[in-house]
Motif scaffolding. Sequence first.
Motif, PDB file in Angstrom:
ATOM      1  N   ILE A 133       4.093   6.235  -5.325  1.00 25.33           N
ATOM      2  CA  ILE A 133       4.138   6.537  -6.761  1.00 25.33           C
ATOM      3  C   ILE A 133       2.892   7.290  -7.230  1.00 25.33           C
ATOM      4  O   ILE A 133       2.724   7.549  -8.421  1.00 25.33           O
ATOM      5  CB  ILE A 133       4.316   5.254  -7.605  1.00 25.33           C
ATOM      6  N   GLY A 134       2.021   7.623  -6.277  1.00 24.01           N
ATOM      7  CA  GLY A 134       0.824   8.383  -6.631  1.00 24.01           C
ATOM      8  C   GLY A 134      -0.272   7.554  -7.253  1.00 24.01           C
ATOM      9  O   GLY A 134      -1.127   8.085  -7.973  1.00 24.01           O
TER      10      GLY A 134
ATOM     11  N   ARG B 179       0.831  -1.204   0.000  1.00 24.90           N
ATOM     12  CA  ARG B 179       0.000   0.000   0.000  1.00 24.90           C
ATOM     13  C   ARG B 179       0.870   1.261   0.000  1.00 24.90           C
ATOM     14  O   ARG B 179       0.608   2.214  -0.733  1.00 24.90           O
ATOM     15  CB  ARG B 179      -0.921   0.000   1.220  1.00 24.90           C
ATOM     16  N   GLY B 180       1.932   1.224   0.818  1.00 22.99           N
ATOM     17  CA  GLY B 180       2.843   2.366   0.877  1.00 22.99           C
ATOM     18  C   GLY B 180       3.522   2.624  -0.456  1.00 22.99           C
ATOM     19  O   GLY B 180       3.725   3.786  -0.851  1.00 22.99           O
ATOM     20  N   ALA B 181       3.876   1.535  -1.149  1.00 19.15           N
ATOM     21  CA  ALA B 181       4.526   1.690  -2.452  1.00 19.15           C
ATOM     22  C   ALA B 181       3.572   2.321  -3.458  1.00 19.15           C
ATOM     23  O   ALA B 181       3.972   3.166  -4.274  1.00 19.15           O
ATOM     24  CB  ALA B 181       5.000   0.324  -2.948  1.00 19.15           C
TER      25      ALA B 181
END
Length: 286
Positions: free
Chosen positions: A247-248, A241-243
């Motif tokens: 990257i938007g 989820r953080g990744a």
Amino acid sequence: MSELIEKEYKCFEDIKTIREDGTEFWSARDLALTLGYTKWENFLKVIKRAMIACENSGHDVADEFPDVKKTVEAGALKKQISDYELSRYACYLIVQNGDPRKEVIALGQTYFAIQTYRQEVADHFNQLNEDSRRLVVRGDIKQWNQLLAETAHDAGVITNEEFAIFQNAGYMGLYGGLDVDDIHDRKQLEIGQKILDYMGSTELIANLFRISQTEEKLRKDKIQGAEKATSVHYNVGKEVRGAIEKIGGTMPEDLPTPEKSIQQIEKEQMEKLKEKAKKGKLMLDE
């Protein structure tokens, strides 16, 4: 190839046939028995799923699954039965769609060069339409989910309750605290409809990454204990989820729910193959 590996793969080598022009094929009838399918009707279902995967990967089904007639003895009589002269790629797709609980299936996946053909599918992926992308990724998820379940069990996730908590943890990490029931409600699905069957390709890819990375971490780090395994699943989901956020990208819970289920797409694909069969390009039934 080492002597040990050659011995393990001998069952597949023994049923391989080399044509006069040097090309190779495997009889579907022989492969069925090697893979532990005693009923042709059951194996035919696997072949049909493999044909759909073949079509989606951009290959010609008729080239990879040429149908033939085989003469067999039935007592004092001889009769003709249907068979397929399977290419190596066709065999690969079959073992990918076979029962992953069978040890020989896993052996077949290695023998028929999984990584080579996974890359081949990946090379064609960007050229596929959205429905075909969904089918490709959903097929991979089925395989990885089976592996994850086995690895989680080895780590100590034993009871149904423990596994439900373990599964929910992965979703909660990836979906910002939403569990399976929450996602199901958010997608406005009916009882019995699976959330993975109502995900677009982007959402499926995020979940495939969650599943495959969790399986790898549990195995490589030799995690033991249901609570620890559950924590790993949650944290991997959270990292994915953080990744996406970094990257938007769109959070998975905010991605649109497709109107068609995976089952509907498979049915449409099968109808297309049946139309080809009517035109004499492909045989699906004995």
